[in-house]
Scaffold this active site. Structure first.
Site, PDB file in Angstrom:
ATOM      1  N   HIS A 249      -0.601 -13.155  -1.735  1.00 36.98           N
ATOM      2  CA  HIS A 249      -2.004 -13.314  -1.312  1.00 36.98           C
ATOM      3  C   HIS A 249      -2.224 -14.742  -0.802  1.00 36.98           C
ATOM      4  CE1 HIS A 249      -3.585  -9.737  -3.922  1.00 36.98           C
ATOM      5  NE2 HIS A 249      -3.353  -9.364  -2.673  1.00 36.98           N
TER       6      HIS A 249
ATOM      7  N   HIS B 140       0.822  -1.206   0.000  1.00 40.22           N
ATOM      8  CA  HIS B 140       0.000   0.000   0.000  1.00 40.22           C
ATOM      9  C   HIS B 140       0.858   1.259   0.000  1.00 40.22           C
ATOM     10  CE1 HIS B 140      -3.919  -2.138   1.434  1.00 40.22           C
ATOM     11  NE2 HIS B 140      -3.388  -2.656   0.340  1.00 40.22           N
TER      12      HIS B 140
HETATM   13  C1  HEM Z   1      -5.947  -9.771   4.046  1.00 44.32           C
HETATM   14  C2  HEM Z   1      -4.997  -9.361   3.261  1.00 44.32           C
HETATM   15  C3  HEM Z   1      -5.180  -8.832   1.864  1.00 44.32           C
HETATM   16  C4  HEM Z   1      -6.313  -8.546   1.163  1.00 44.32           C
HETATM   17  C5  HEM Z   1      -7.749  -8.693   1.620  1.00 44.32           C
HETATM   18  C6  HEM Z   1      -5.896  -8.038  -0.135  1.00 44.32           C
HETATM   19  C7  HEM Z   1      -6.757  -7.616  -1.120  1.00 44.32           C
HETATM   20  C8  HEM Z   1      -6.368  -6.967  -2.277  1.00 44.32           C
HETATM   21  C9  HEM Z   1      -7.258  -6.342  -3.222  1.00 44.32           C
HETATM   22  C10 HEM Z   1      -8.765  -6.341  -3.137  1.00 44.32           C
HETATM   23  C11 HEM Z   1      -6.490  -5.781  -4.183  1.00 44.32           C
HETATM   24  C12 HEM Z   1      -6.974  -5.022  -5.409  1.00 44.32           C
HETATM   25  C13 HEM Z   1      -7.154  -6.027  -6.523  1.00 44.32           C
HETATM   26  C14 HEM Z   1      -7.486  -5.430  -7.870  1.00 44.32           C
HETATM   27  O1  HEM Z   1      -8.537  -4.797  -7.981  1.00 44.32           O
HETATM   28  O2  HEM Z   1      -6.731  -5.653  -8.825  1.00 44.32           O
HETATM   29  C15 HEM Z   1      -5.117  -6.048  -3.847  1.00 44.32           C
HETATM   30  C16 HEM Z   1      -4.047  -5.589  -4.574  1.00 44.32           C
HETATM   31  C17 HEM Z   1      -2.749  -5.898  -4.283  1.00 44.32           C
HETATM   32  N1  HEM Z   1      -2.294  -6.698  -3.264  1.00 44.32           N
HETATM   33 FE1  HEM Z   1      -3.390  -7.462  -1.778  1.00 44.32          FE
HETATM   34  N2  HEM Z   1      -4.528  -8.060  -0.204  1.00 44.32           N
HETATM   35  C18 HEM Z   1      -4.055  -8.538   0.994  1.00 44.32           C
HETATM   36  C19 HEM Z   1      -2.725  -8.757   1.322  1.00 44.32           C
HETATM   37  C20 HEM Z   1      -1.664  -8.577   0.467  1.00 44.32           C
HETATM   38  C21 HEM Z   1      -0.312  -8.977   0.731  1.00 44.32           C
HETATM   39  C22 HEM Z   1       0.145  -9.699   1.976  1.00 44.32           C
HETATM   40  C23 HEM Z   1       0.439  -8.597  -0.354  1.00 44.32           C
HETATM   41  C24 HEM Z   1       1.917  -8.765  -0.629  1.00 44.32           C
HETATM   42  C25 HEM Z   1       2.819  -9.106   0.248  1.00 44.32           C
HETATM   43  C26 HEM Z   1      -0.455  -7.962  -1.294  1.00 44.32           C
HETATM   44  C27 HEM Z   1      -0.082  -7.448  -2.500  1.00 44.32           C
HETATM   45  C28 HEM Z   1      -0.936  -6.768  -3.352  1.00 44.32           C
HETATM   46  C29 HEM Z   1      -0.483  -5.989  -4.494  1.00 44.32           C
HETATM   47  C30 HEM Z   1       0.965  -5.812  -4.962  1.00 44.32           C
HETATM   48  C31 HEM Z   1      -1.616  -5.426  -5.061  1.00 44.32           C
HETATM   49  C32 HEM Z   1      -1.646  -4.454  -6.223  1.00 44.32           C
HETATM   50  C33 HEM Z   1      -1.442  -3.030  -5.684  1.00 44.32           C
HETATM   51  C34 HEM Z   1      -1.671  -1.963  -6.729  1.00 44.32           C
HETATM   52  O3  HEM Z   1      -0.742  -1.648  -7.484  1.00 44.32           O
HETATM   53  O4  HEM Z   1      -2.807  -1.438  -6.784  1.00 44.32           O
HETATM   54  N3  HEM Z   1      -1.724  -7.977  -0.772  1.00 44.32           N
HETATM   55  N4  HEM Z   1      -5.071  -6.786  -2.698  1.00 44.32           N
END
Ligand code: HEM
Length: 575
Positions: free
Chosen positions: A319, A67
């Site tokens: 994820h 984030h």
């Molecule tokens: C409970 C934990 C998490 C939830 C519910 C979550 C949920 C999400 C959601 C809803 C998105 C947007 C998806 C889209 O519309 O394309 C997202 C993006 C992303 N998530 Fe997660 N995530 C979680 C944890 C993590 C973790 C642990 C990592 C990496 C270590 C991660 C890496 C990313 C990355 C790199 C993006 C894209 C960011 C961007 O450029 O907008 N997330 N995630």
């Protein structure tokens, strides 16, 4: 020019859009690629496998770093998108009525979850690109835009611009705004709680921080609170040491220290788990240094943008670490209950109920994360952002659909880019992917050239000592090299205009996730020294008083005015 605080993602390999310019990727045959939900269901499992080594904080810190570094433009993340590609009851909106950014995920027949409730369509809105906005049109192919600063600058705490920072900064004593409840400090209330959170009334707790995703899940909100409290804790100590400092100086210095500690924890405590210590040393992401010595590796020719392949594919592999059950753990480390993740998306009030802030914090430092593998927890595979409905979204299917939305070059292209052997037939994938997974891919994709990076990269056997296979490891390593070397304000830098003193730097290098937890919980007294690692014989619970402290007396009466602060205008937000 793009609008303010908007920047393109970077690219390692040119995009492969369906029309060559901007439309989602299609198969080499010209047909659609296999349905994203089907790929999610058939290629990826949902088995619950606890990680033998790492705690849930290991997963949660990764989301914080994510984030900080990127957020795709035009997304509302967890809250309902105004653009409807599917009706509220899950039916496809006709092409003629749908907005041009619609790219819905269709539900295959006999879906184990969504068919039960007659849902045929999951809403998915395409990321905005430089072609949608008023950016310069020097790029022939569309590039997606991200709306947060790429640097690891705790933008999620402080915001991405003066404008975002202003309402959350107290302008007193160098502090950030907090509200007090039950004797503890919490982030201020979002003014639009009923739209930012799943709140029934405007008064229901919904936090306002530097990042709109703060409230998405309880673990995330807890780390946001920890980092916010840490800022104020540092500001209070600095004011005590230097009563003559004004608000601005105290704020800027506290922020600089908070960011430095966070960069140190990220590079020296967290990233080695993911990228491997040897790999990081070899690629100059970390150094074996004496406590007070600098690393002068800033390189103005390095583009610090966040790579599309990193944010859209490689980093999302983690994820897989998400756990759908959040344990509540007492000070003697016994379970006092658990929360179901999908009950608490966007409902942060649960954190302040009872002793939950501490119990969930101990839980994240105690319970294992899910093993980093091909399994993705059912809570995010069928129930993501469920709210009160029986089912929600599928994060793995979203990841795959986003890969195509962004036109990422194929898994095979990235293999070659990363110095691996380019595959010429399906058997060539067997060097890194199991025969069962290759068979699944072959049954779904028309050609080897079609396999999405998100999919192929997630199936590779891990490199020894790392939590990813060689293709993702190559992308992640490249990203985190650029992120440090492209940042003039990186905390180890010794250039005199930006550097900490040697004494200060050696203190910053004592920072740890364990110390952050001890200093910013309500009343946690014990923790294991490495809180990304589970409690073990070599990592036993100990009193917080045994966890090394960053001694801020190094900041007493310092002639700070010589320091250039990292202001928003320096953030390299390329227009
Ligand atoms: C409970 C934990 C998490 C939830 C519910 C979550 C949920 C999400 C959601 C809803 C998105 C947007 C998806 C889209 O519309 O394309 C997202 C993006 C992303 N998530 Fe997660 N995530 C979680 C944890 C993590 C973790 C642990 C990592 C990496 C270590 C991660 C890496 C990313 C990355 C790199 C993006 C894209 C960011 C961007 O450029 O907008 N997330 N995630």
């Amino acid at each position: 020019m793009c609008p303010n605080v908007v920047i393109r993602y970077g690219r390692l390999i040119s995009p492969k859009y369906g029309d060559g310019v901007s439309s989602p990727t299609v198969s080499l045959t010209g047909e659609e690629l296999p349905n994203a939900r089907l790929v999610s269901l058939l290629v990826f499992g949902e088995r619950d496998v606890p990680d033998p080594q790492y705690t849930l904080f290991n997963m949660q810190w990764g989301q914080i770093m994510t984030h900080d570094m990127s957020m795709l433009a035009g997304s509302t993340q967890s809250t309902k998108h105004a653009t409807r590609c599917c009706t509220d009851d899950g039916k496809l909106v006709s092409k003629s009525e749908a907005h041009k950014t619609c790219y819905p995920i269709l539900i295959p027949k006999n879906d184990p979850a969504f068919s039960q409730v007659q849902i045929d369509c999951l809403n998915f809105v395409r990321t905005l690109t430089d072609q949608d906005q008023n950016c310069d049109n020097s790029h022939i192919q569309a590039e997606q835009l991200t709306v947060v600063t790429a640097f690891m600058d705790l933008s999620l705490v402080y915001g991405n611009s003066e404008q975002q920072n202003q309402p959350i900064r107290a302008f007193q004593g160098g502090r950030m705004v907090v509200v007090e409840r039950d004797g503890y400090e919490w982030p201020p209330q979002a003014s639009n709680a009923t739209s930012s959170c799943e709140a029934q009334t405007r008064d229901e707790i919904c936090y306002l921080t530097g990042d709109v995703r703060t409230n998405q899940n309880p673990g995330l909100a807890i780390l946001q609170i920890i980092l916010l409290r840490e800022h104020n804790r540092i500001a209070d100590v600095l004011q005590h040491l230097n009563p003559h400092w004004d608000d601005e100086l105290t704020f800027q210095e506290a922020r600089r220290i908070n960011i430095a500690q966070y960069q140190h924890i990220s590079y020296y405590e967290w990233l080695p788990i993911f990228l491997g210590t040897e790999n990081m040393l070899k690629n100059r992401l970390i150094y074996k240094t004496k406590p007070g010595s600098y690393v002068n590796d800033y390189d103005p020719t390095i583009d610090p943008s966040v790579l599309n392949s990193h944010a859209t594919a490689a980093f999302r592999y983690f994820h897989s670490q998400i756990e759908g059950r959040l344990d509540l753990i007492s000070e003697i480390r016994s379970s006092t209950g658990a929360l179901r993740l999908s009950d608490w998306f966007n409902r942060p009030a649960i954190i302040e109920a009872n002793d939950n802030y501490d119990s969930l914090t101990r839980g994240h430092a105690t319970q294992p994360e899910e093993l980093t593998d091909i399994n993705f927890d059912a809570e995010i595979k069928h129930f993501l952002f469920r709210m009160n409905r029986p089912f929600g979204q599928d994060l793995r299917a979203i990841d795959i659909q986003r890969n195509r939305d962004h036109g990422l070059a194929s898994y095979n292209d990235y293999r070659e880019f990363c110095g691996l052997r380019r595959a010429h037939d399906w058997n060539d994938f067997l060097d890194l992917i199991s025969p069962e997974s290759v068979a699944q891919l072959q049954s779904l994709y028309s050609t080897i050239e079609d396999v999405d990076l998100t999919v192929g990269g997630s199936l590779e056997a891990h490199v020894e000592g790392a939590l990813a296979g060689p293709t993702f490891l190559c992308i992640l390593t490249e990203q985190f090299f650029r992120t440090r070397v492209g940042d003039r304000y990186f905390y180890e830098e010794g250039e005199k205009d930006v550097a900490f003193s040697r004494g200060q730097l050696s203190e910053i290098r004592k920072a740890s996730i364990a110390r952050l937890i001890c200093d910013n919980s309500n009343h946690i007294q014990t923790i294991q020294p490495s809180a990304f690692l589970r409690v073990s014989k070599t990592n036993e619970l100990t009193s917080c008083s045994n966890i090394p402290i960053v001694d801020l007396s190094q900041w007493k009466d310092l002639s700070v005015p010589n320091i250039q602060y990292h202001h928003y205008k320096d953030y390299g937000l390329k227009k």
